[in-house]
Design an enzyme around this catalytic site. Structure first.
Site, PDB file in Angstrom:
ATOM      1  N   ARG B 166       0.823  -1.202   0.000  1.00 55.13           N
ATOM      2  CA  ARG B 166       0.000   0.000   0.000  1.00 55.13           C
ATOM      3  C   ARG B 166       0.861   1.258   0.000  1.00 55.13           C
ATOM      4  O   ARG B 166       2.081   1.191  -0.069  1.00 55.13           O
ATOM      5  CB  ARG B 166      -0.908  -0.011   1.232  1.00 55.13           C
ATOM      6  CG  ARG B 166      -1.829  -1.210   1.307  1.00 55.13           C
ATOM      7  CD  ARG B 166      -2.796  -1.250   0.150  1.00 55.13           C
ATOM      8  NE  ARG B 166      -3.824  -2.274   0.356  1.00 55.13           N
ATOM      9  CZ  ARG B 166      -4.949  -2.084   1.042  1.00 55.13           C
ATOM     10  NH1 ARG B 166      -5.176  -0.929   1.635  1.00 55.13           N
ATOM     11  NH2 ARG B 166      -5.831  -3.053   1.160  1.00 55.13           N
ATOM     12  N   LYS B 229      -3.162  -7.409   2.463  1.00 56.10           N
ATOM     13  CA  LYS B 229      -2.532  -6.095   2.302  1.00 56.10           C
ATOM     14  C   LYS B 229      -1.168  -6.056   2.981  1.00 56.10           C
ATOM     15  O   LYS B 229      -0.894  -6.855   3.876  1.00 56.10           O
ATOM     16  CB  LYS B 229      -3.437  -4.999   2.842  1.00 56.10           C
ATOM     17  CG  LYS B 229      -3.824  -5.209   4.295  1.00 56.10           C
ATOM     18  CD  LYS B 229      -4.630  -4.053   4.861  1.00 56.10           C
ATOM     19  CE  LYS B 229      -6.019  -3.952   4.264  1.00 56.10           C
ATOM     20  NZ  LYS B 229      -6.932  -3.113   5.089  1.00 56.10           N
ATOM     21  N   CYS B 451     -11.767   7.456  11.740  1.00 53.50           N
ATOM     22  CA  CYS B 451     -11.839   6.813  10.429  1.00 53.50           C
ATOM     23  C   CYS B 451     -13.126   7.263   9.731  1.00 53.50           C
ATOM     24  O   CYS B 451     -13.942   7.966  10.301  1.00 53.50           O
ATOM     25  CB  CYS B 451     -11.835   5.309  10.580  1.00 53.50           C
ATOM     26  SG  CYS B 451     -13.398   4.697  11.236  1.00 53.50           S
TER      27      CYS B 451
HETATM   28  C1  SRM Z   1      -9.511   5.788   4.616  1.00 48.40           C
HETATM   29  C2  SRM Z   1      -8.953   4.934   5.771  1.00 48.40           C
HETATM   30  C3  SRM Z   1      -9.371   5.462   7.129  1.00 48.40           C
HETATM   31  C4  SRM Z   1      -9.269   6.986   7.251  1.00 48.40           C
HETATM   32  O1  SRM Z   1     -10.246   7.588   7.700  1.00 48.40           O
HETATM   33  O2  SRM Z   1      -8.192   7.539   6.913  1.00 48.40           O
HETATM   34  C5  SRM Z   1      -9.371   3.483   5.701  1.00 48.40           C
HETATM   35  C6  SRM Z   1     -10.599   3.107   5.277  1.00 48.40           C
HETATM   36  C7  SRM Z   1     -10.996   1.802   5.104  1.00 48.40           C
HETATM   37  N1  SRM Z   1     -10.285   0.714   5.456  1.00 48.40           N
HETATM   38 FE1  SRM Z   1      -8.590   0.726   6.547  1.00 48.40          FE
HETATM   39  N2  SRM Z   1      -8.407   2.634   6.135  1.00 48.40           N
HETATM   40  C8  SRM Z   1      -7.296   3.362   6.364  1.00 48.40           C
HETATM   41  C9  SRM Z   1      -6.211   2.995   7.080  1.00 48.40           C
HETATM   42  C10 SRM Z   1      -6.087   1.809   7.779  1.00 48.40           C
HETATM   43  C11 SRM Z   1      -5.161   1.553   8.836  1.00 48.40           C
HETATM   44  C12 SRM Z   1      -4.158   2.546   9.410  1.00 48.40           C
HETATM   45  C13 SRM Z   1      -2.819   2.433   8.755  1.00 48.40           C
HETATM   46  O3  SRM Z   1      -2.670   1.658   7.775  1.00 48.40           O
HETATM   47  O4  SRM Z   1      -1.928   3.114   9.223  1.00 48.40           O
HETATM   48  C14 SRM Z   1      -5.418   0.281   9.291  1.00 48.40           C
HETATM   49  C15 SRM Z   1      -4.733  -0.423  10.485  1.00 48.40           C
HETATM   50  C16 SRM Z   1      -3.397  -0.946  10.154  1.00 48.40           C
HETATM   51  C17 SRM Z   1      -3.515  -2.312   9.566  1.00 48.40           C
HETATM   52  O5  SRM Z   1      -3.591  -2.430   8.353  1.00 48.40           O
HETATM   53  O6  SRM Z   1      -3.559  -3.282  10.378  1.00 48.40           O
HETATM   54  C18 SRM Z   1      -6.496  -0.219   8.473  1.00 48.40           C
HETATM   55  C19 SRM Z   1      -7.068  -1.458   8.618  1.00 48.40           C
HETATM   56  C20 SRM Z   1      -8.096  -1.928   7.833  1.00 48.40           C
HETATM   57  C21 SRM Z   1      -8.611  -3.273   7.884  1.00 48.40           C
HETATM   58  C22 SRM Z   1      -8.091  -4.399   8.789  1.00 48.40           C
HETATM   59  C23 SRM Z   1      -6.929  -5.045   8.139  1.00 48.40           C
HETATM   60  C24 SRM Z   1      -6.388  -6.175   8.939  1.00 48.40           C
HETATM   61  O7  SRM Z   1      -5.647  -6.971   8.345  1.00 48.40           O
HETATM   62  O8  SRM Z   1      -6.699  -6.294  10.122  1.00 48.40           O
HETATM   63  C25 SRM Z   1      -9.648  -3.337   6.940  1.00 48.40           C
HETATM   64  C26 SRM Z   1     -10.559  -4.528   6.636  1.00 48.40           C
HETATM   65  C27 SRM Z   1      -9.883  -5.515   5.737  1.00 48.40           C
HETATM   66  O9  SRM Z   1      -8.819  -5.232   5.168  1.00 48.40           O
HETATM   67  O10 SRM Z   1     -10.471  -6.593   5.592  1.00 48.40           O
HETATM   68  C28 SRM Z   1      -9.737  -2.037   6.340  1.00 48.40           C
HETATM   69  C29 SRM Z   1     -10.647  -1.669   5.337  1.00 48.40           C
HETATM   70  C30 SRM Z   1     -10.951  -0.382   5.012  1.00 48.40           C
HETATM   71  C31 SRM Z   1     -12.066   0.002   4.046  1.00 48.40           C
HETATM   72  C32 SRM Z   1     -11.509  -0.006   2.655  1.00 48.40           C
HETATM   73  C33 SRM Z   1     -13.355  -0.829   4.172  1.00 48.40           C
HETATM   74  C34 SRM Z   1     -13.452  -1.958   3.153  1.00 48.40           C
HETATM   75  O11 SRM Z   1     -12.572  -2.860   3.205  1.00 48.40           O
HETATM   76  O12 SRM Z   1     -14.402  -1.937   2.362  1.00 48.40           O
HETATM   77  C35 SRM Z   1     -12.349   1.428   4.519  1.00 48.40           C
HETATM   78  C36 SRM Z   1     -12.929   2.378   3.476  1.00 48.40           C
HETATM   79  C37 SRM Z   1     -13.872   3.355   4.152  1.00 48.40           C
HETATM   80  C38 SRM Z   1     -14.308   4.441   3.260  1.00 48.40           C
HETATM   81  O13 SRM Z   1     -15.524   4.504   2.930  1.00 48.40           O
HETATM   82  O14 SRM Z   1     -13.454   5.247   2.833  1.00 48.40           O
HETATM   83  N3  SRM Z   1      -8.793  -1.202   6.883  1.00 48.40           N
HETATM   84  N4  SRM Z   1      -6.904   0.740   7.558  1.00 48.40           N
HETATM   85  C39 SRM Z   1      -7.436   4.766   5.765  1.00 48.40           C
HETATM   86  C40 SRM Z   1      -6.857   4.771   4.375  1.00 48.40           C
HETATM   87  C41 SRM Z   1      -5.389   4.524   4.403  1.00 48.40           C
HETATM   88  C42 SRM Z   1      -4.781   4.612   3.039  1.00 48.40           C
HETATM   89  O15 SRM Z   1      -4.713   5.736   2.510  1.00 48.40           O
HETATM   90  O16 SRM Z   1      -4.393   3.571   2.493  1.00 48.40           O
HETATM   91  S1  SF4 Z   2     -15.405   1.457  10.088  1.00 49.02           S
HETATM   92 FE1  SF4 Z   2     -13.575   2.616  10.167  1.00 49.02          FE
HETATM   93  S2  SF4 Z   2     -12.161   1.192  10.987  1.00 49.02           S
HETATM   94 FE2  SF4 Z   2     -13.800  -0.035  10.309  1.00 49.02          FE
HETATM   95  S3  SF4 Z   2     -13.243  -0.552   8.248  1.00 49.02           S
HETATM   96 FE3  SF4 Z   2     -14.487   1.228   8.120  1.00 49.02          FE
HETATM   97  S4  SF4 Z   2     -13.071   2.855   8.073  1.00 49.02           S
HETATM   98 FE4  SF4 Z   2     -11.941   1.111   8.818  1.00 49.02          FE
END
Ligand code: SRM
Ligand code: SF4
Ligand SMILES: Cc1cc2nc3c(=O)[nH]c(=O)nc-3n(C[C@H](O)[C@H](O)[C@H](O)COP(=O)(O)OP(=O)(O)OC[C@H]3O[C@@H](n4cnc5c(N)ncnc54)[C@H](O)[C@@H]3O)c2cc1C
Ligand SMILES: Cc1cc2nc3c(=O)[nH]c(=O)nc-3n(C[C@H](O)[C@H](O)[C@H](O)COP(=O)(O)O)c2cc1C
Lengths: 568, 541
Positions: B166, B229, B451
């Site tokens: 990513r 990821k 988030c």
């Molecule tokens: C936009 C963002 C949150 C924010 O408000 O900034 C975000 C938004 C989403 N994340 Fe995230 N994640 C975002 C950073 C993170 C982080 C923080 C980080 O990476 O520093 C994490 C925790 C770190 C990690 O990866 O463990 C994170 C852990 C997840 C997870 C859990 C992954 C895991 O393996 O545990 C999911 C769910 C999944 O992947 O199945 C997820 C999934 C999602 C999804 C795409 C939901 C989906 O899978 O359909 C969310 C989209 C929501 C929307 O409508 O925009 N997102 N996500 C961040 C975008 C980061 C980027 O630019 O790439």
């Molecule tokens: S609810 Fe928030 S923390 Fe959970 S997957 Fe969506 S953006 Fe990420």
């Protein structure tokens, strides 16, 4: 009572039918015979066999198939008398031949606001645009109509009058038939036979007339569901309305629901306040007794008065007034009645509220006979920059669950489903989707083997895709074989169903060659014309024939009942 | 073009034990694995899906594949019932996330982004916790125009989502020293090194010709990509705004007498967990050791291939590197990485990470350039009555005299401003209320992260960005009563336990469990070196 082989096939049908189907059929037949629809109850007419053989043209102008049925009936009776018969729809008839004919029978209906059926328009104009000499022509006209419309049998009347004017000889005076067609048409056929210009008939007197009842069967129902199908941000409102009834309502997919919308109380009161005081308590209108209020609420059209009424009104008050269509209340307040004009005078110049029709969007199979659905587009228009709504659609828009609706069924023979093994192509943008929703539900329910292809279009995909979720699930299960959509305003250049059709040109033509039936429903003035033009193009390109032959190809389909339009 | 300029050893393991026995759960591969393999290098049936006239959605498998192109299919969860009643399908739209290593946008790129957000998307530009931006609400028929617009200014969304590497994040702070320049360049190199080699993105979204009939060869991803990821962050001490240890690969720049000498490399971080699934847990990355500058790419590449080959492909909930590391054991894992890269880790060098929040306001760097770090509540760039971010940044971009950098705290830095342009920029920031908002926001508010959650996130159990600001109003009052309102306290809220807002690495974390309900976590440290613990479950306001 039934002939042996008829009886056999009848038994077969019954045996194959499910319990529900049998209940449905019995009700259906009951309803039919009750209304004495031309379709059922054929009868034998015994007539003196003619000596000479005549050359006769039987011409019909039909929209919903009634005139055609009567024409065929007449033709077969004449054939049985060994006369030489050609039977044609008026749009297939070369009017130039008329002067050369010697005996012609015309059966035609009236549609729109006193207009001739689309198929008879050319013929109608031919008579009305220039003078002709028909001195060698003998003829008779049967005009079909519905006395609840302002201009009863107008088109037939006009045609009859023109023929007389140009010297043709009536062998029978104009016959008009109201909806209860059967009795009149049979009597008319008798008259025709017994008045044929043959030696045998030389001395015959015309029989005495038989007048038809309006013969409409009204049902009372209650609104059970009332949804605006368009989403936020749409320029349109389209209401899906489900009406529940206690008594079973019998109809087929393709039929329409008819309603005579009531005027609004406040409008009626306003008008009454502008009328001369009431002499007698009640009024007799078309052999029914009404209070003044009810008369104006339920019977008389008080909106957007046609010019012919404005003219009559001007005469009535003996003064000049601008020939523009206005509502009764406007004219009454701007040009008040003069003392000498009586209440009855003014009522006598007014016309009945014209019925409005709405294609039925439910299926008796899928939804049963105690529930009927329609799809009503809120008709918006602006008069010098103030928004106004159409009378009937606005009435429907204002209904709520629990409100009562009085309606009748207007059959459309020519717009019914074919045998369930046949493929169908449905082109229905906007509210044109209504009958096709019925078709698809119906064919899904009966497990029809024929393929179904729908073209739908509207302004915006996200807000105006009428019945999308239902259509998608039919698409997923395969009940809808192909689904093409065109949303005109989601991109810079306008995109319409006819464009989608052209993109599918080859396959579309294959379906047609395969025996598919084509249906068009919706807006008459633009869509129907463009879609037909697209069909012609497709036929030209795919069949590699010239335009003339393409038109013939299409009208042949129409003849065979494989190409039908229900446009408005 | 994405090949690293160094010879990489991607060969088998020296563990002497057949690989399959290193699998976590026995059992067949998850369905996602088939989708990837059958995708013809991420093409799937995306082209056909775009042509489906009758739906705003794309086909089942394409919904998974489109993530590898940086997009998610979503629907407006606020509108489901209403639309169902109208017999309309869900209001489907797409979220597009840019690949933006180091989170930098030029003025020209900002203008393009602004136009796209106005024309094709819901106008809010969302700064993410990984230093890039997302646009929501892009309708299917607007995807190609959007990607084309971005392409004209050399922006793309390749691999911003999906089972790939990513967006690579880097400490975003004003470039105090030339070293920043250098470190950012590593973010770029890593991002390029780990890009999928397929041309699919260009064919599908930009109508480019297919280069060759047969599928591209991809040494790294092959046809399986990663099991899950994969995230990389680079921290530049003393700053840990990137939350370096919450990443799969957490890199710390080691600087000795103003020279970048190399990096400490840690592996196996991740925040996500699943309510009621004890096998899942958040984890901070384990330190592997120090490598020289020129060894970084090889080592990271080796970590990547190790995860590719040993990661769990049967259960996606256990597929992240953090579980692989725990399953193998840190030493075994480290050993494998050393073999594959041919590089030995030396002991990690000392480092100081003690600041995680952003340094708001004006700063000047060693070259004399000016930087303004602006507070953007929950990272949502939009205009309202008291502050107009979009108008301001558009006006600034128009001057062409500044660049834009996003921070992992969902804020923005207007930077690289020559002294003679400072006033001009400052006036714009004042005119649209940005300086005021940044000054007046209390520390709790300024440090808070939320988030996205509702209405677009399909996984949301509770509100986050739409709710946190109003909760902070109340918290401010309480803090006032205890005179704590000047504490740089960090509060983070996520709508579910996936941890996108890294709430379990905060001093106070709220993790959504159901609508209006949150688990409250406390005990994390200010610098992000310790996870917090659950304190109260399912609390309501
Ligand atoms: C936009 C963002 C949150 C924010 O408000 O900034 C975000 C938004 C989403 N994340 Fe995230 N994640 C975002 C950073 C993170 C982080 C923080 C980080 O990476 O520093 C994490 C925790 C770190 C990690 O990866 O463990 C994170 C852990 C997840 C997870 C859990 C992954 C895991 O393996 O545990 C999911 C769910 C999944 O992947 O199945 C997820 C999934 C999602 C999804 C795409 C939901 C989906 O899978 O359909 C969310 C989209 C929501 C929307 O409508 O925009 N997102 N996500 C961040 C975008 C980061 C980027 O630019 O790439
Ligand atoms: S609810 Fe928030 S923390 Fe959970 S997957 Fe969506 S953006 Fe990420
Ligand atoms: C066979 C058939 C099937 C049909 N099926 C459907 C269907 O499924 N769904 C559907 O929505 N419709 C259907 N229609 C059309 C429907 O019957 C009505 O024509 C339509 O609803 C408009 O009727 P209205 O009373 O609302 O408008 P009206 O009051 O009759 O007005 C119609 C038009 O007249 C003009 N007009 C009226 N009043 C004024 C005024 N004061 N000043 C200036 N101009 C005025 C306007 O142009 C207006 O648009 C069908 C019609 C037919 C013949
Ligand atoms: C939309 C519509 C408009 C009609 N308008 C008139 C009319 O103005 N005058 C009239 O006498 N009958 C009118 N009718 C009634 C038809 O003439 C009548 O139903 C006739 O039986 C139809 O015959 P066909 O099936 O041959 O077309 C109208 C029917 C429809 C469906």
């Amino acid at each position: 009572m039934l002939a042996e082989q008829k009886l056999q096939s009848f038994k077969n049908i019954i045996q194959e039918a499910s319990r529900d189907e049998i209940i449905w059929m019995s009700g259906f037949l009951a309803a039919f015979s009750e209304k004495n629809v031309v379709a059922v109850a054929p009868t034998e007419i015994e007539i003196a066999t003619a000596t000479e053989k005549l050359v006769v043209s039987v011409l019909y102008g039909t929209e919903t198939g009634n005139s055609k049925k009567i024409a065929s009936k007449l033709a077969s009776v004449l054939k049985s008398k060994q006369h030489k018969i050609t039977i044609k729809s008026l749009d297939q008839y070369n009017s130039e031949n008329l002067a050369k004919e010697n005996l012609v029978f015309i059966i035609m209906s009236t549609h729109g606001d006193g207009e001739s059926p689309a198929a008879a328009q050319k013929f109608y104009d031919y008579l009305h645009t220039k003078k002709h000499d028909f001195t060698h022509l003998k003829y008779a006209v049967l005009a079909l109509g519905d006395s609840s419309y302002p201009l009863f049998c107008k088109a037939g009347e006009d045609v009859n009058a023109k023929l007389l004017e140009y010297g043709a000889k009536q062998i029978l005076p104009l016959e008009k038939s109201d909806l209860d067609i059967y009795g009149v048409s049979e009597a008319w056929i008798k008259d025709v036979i017994s008045n044929l210009p043959t030696a045998a008939n030389a001395l015959q007197k015309p029989q005495q007339k038989k007048t038809a009842k309006n013969g409409k069967r009204f049902y009372k129902g209650v609104v059970n569901t009332h949804i605006n199908l368009n989403d936020k941000g749409s320029a349109k409102e389209t209401f899906h309305i489900e009406i529940g009834t206690d008594e079973a309502v019998y109809y087929l997919p393709g039929d329409a629901l008819g309603i005579v919308p009531p005027n609004a109380d406040e409008e009626v009161n306003e008008i009454i306040s502008l009328l001369p005081v009431l002499e007698a308590g009640t009024f007799n209108y078309k052999n029914e007794i009404f209070s003044l209020f009810d008369l104006f609420k339920y019977k008389l059209n008080i909106l957007h008065l046609p010019l012919r009424i404005i003219e009559k009104y001007a005469k009535l008050i003996q003064s000049e007034l601008p020939l523009v269509r206005v509502d009764l209340k406007n004219i009454l307040s701007l040009y008040p009645l003069t003392g000498n004009v009586s209440l009855r005078d003014i009522i006598s110049i007014l016309e009945p509220i014209a019925p409005r029709l709405y294609s039925i969007s439910s299926s008796p199979y899928a939804h049963g006979n105690n529930e009927i659905h329609i799809t009503v587009g809120h008709n918006k228009f602006s008069v010098n920059n103030t928004n106004k709504y159409g009378f009937c659609s606005n009435h429907f828009a204002g209904l709520h669950n629990g409100d009562e609706v009085t309606f009748y069924i207007s059959e459309n023979e020519r717009f019914h489903l074919p045998d369930s093994a046949k493929d169908i192509i449905m082109i229905g943008p906007g509210t044109g989707i209504a009958p096709f929703r019925s078709f698809i539900f119906h064919r899904d329910d009966e497990g029809a083997t024929g393929r179904n292809w729908l073209f739908f279009g509207d302004q915006h995909f996200h807000s105006d895709f009428l019945y999308q979720s239902e259509l998608l699930s039919f698409f997923d299960t395969g009940s809808l074989t192909k689904l093409n959509t065109a949303f005109s305003r989601d991109q810079k250049e306008k995109l319409y169903v006819q464009h989608r059709m052209k993109q599918q040109s080859k396959e579309l033509f294959n379906w047609i060659e395969n025996g598919a039936h084509i249906y068009i429903c919706g807006c008459k003035n633009t869509m129907a014309k463009d879609v037909e033009a697209a069909l012609i193009d497709i036929i030209i390109n795919e069949a590699g024939i010239d335009e003339q032959s393409a038109f013939e190809y299409l009208s042949k389909l129409e003849e065979e009942g494989r190409y039908a339009k229900d446009v408005y | 073009m994405n090949e690293p300029d160094i010879q990489l050893n991607d060969s088998a393991s020296n563990l002497g034990i057949p690989r399959h026995s290193w699998r976590g759960k026995e059992g067949e591969e998850s369905s996602m694995e088939k989708v990837k393999k059958q995708s013809n290098a991420l093409r799937g049936t995306l082209k056909e899906s775009l042509l489906d006239e009758h739906t705003g959605a794309i086909r089942e498998d394409d919904r998974a594949l489109i993530k590898f192109h940086g997009m998610y299919m979503q629907d407006d969860r606020d509108r489901r019932e209403e639309r169902a009643a109208k017999k309309l399908e869900h209001l489907y739209s797409f979220m597009i996330r840019l690949r933006l290593p180091g989170g930098l946008l030029t003025s020209q790129q900002w203008l393009a982004l602004h136009e796209v957000s106005e024309q094709y998307a819901s106008p809010v530009i969302k700064i993410t916790t990984r230093q890039t931006i997302q646009l929501h609400g892009v309708l299917k028929h607007n995807i190609k125009p959007t990607i084309k617009e971005f392409d004209t200014v050399k922006l793309d969304s390749i691999a911003a989502c999906g089972d790939v590497n990513r967006n690579v994040t880097v400490s975003a702070h004003p470039r105090f020293s030339p070293i920043y320049e250098e470190v950012f360049s590593y973010a770029d190199k890593l991002s390029k090194l780990l890009l999928p080699k397929t041309n699919a993105y260009y064919e599908i979204w930009l109508d480019k010709e297919k280069i060759s009939a047969e599928q591209e060869k991809d040494e790294l991803y092959q046809d399986r990509y990663f099991p899950r990821k994969f995230k990389i962050a680079i921290a530049i001490p003393p700053y840990n705004d990137v939350d370096v240890f919450t990443n799969d690969v957490g890199i710390i720049a080691i600087i000795e007498n103003n020279k970048l000498i190399g990096f400490n490399v840690s592996a196996g971080g991740g925040m996500g967990m699943t309510h009621g699934n004890a096998a899942t847990y958040p984890r901070l990355a384990s330190m592997l050791g120090f490598v020289n500058k020129d060894e970084l790419l090889k080592v990271v590449y080796a970590i990547a291939t190790t995860q590719r080959d040993f990661g769990d492909r049967s259960d996606r909930k256990l597929a992240r590197l953090k579980y692989t590391v725990d399953r193998l054991g840190v030493d075994v894992f480290k050993n494998e990485v050393e073999t594959r890269s041919g590089i030995q880790f030396t002991n990690a060098k000392n480092y100081e990470l003690n600041i995680r929040h952003d340094e708001y306001g004006w700063h000047q760097n060693y070259e004399g350039l000016f930087y303004y770090t602006a507070f953007v509540e929950t990272g949502r760039i939009r205009d309202d009555e008291n502050v107009q971010y979009k108008k301001a940044f558009y006006a600034i971009a128009k001057t062409g005299n500044a660049q834009f950098r996003f921070t992992c705290n969902q804020n923005i830095i207007i930077g690289d401003i020559l002294p003679e342009h400072k006033n001009e920029i400052e006036n714009i920031l004042l005119q649209y209320g940005i300086i005021q908002v940044t000054k007046n926001a209390s520390p709790v508010r300024r440090n808070a992260v939320a988030c996205v959650a509702f209405n677009t996130c399909p996984l949301a159990l509770a509100e986050a960005q739409r709710y946190l600001p109003s909760l902070i109003d109340k918290i401010e009052i309480i803090l006032n009563n205890y005179n704590l309102n000047n504490e740089e306290l960090s509060i983070r809220m996520t709508g579910c336990p996936n941890g996108c807002g890294r709430s379990v690495a905060a001093e106070i974390g709220f993790v959504g469990t159901a609508y209006g309900k949150y688990n409250m976590h406390i005990g994390g440290d200010a610098a992000g070196k310790r996870l917090n613990k659950i304190y109260k479950e399912n609390i309501e306001e």
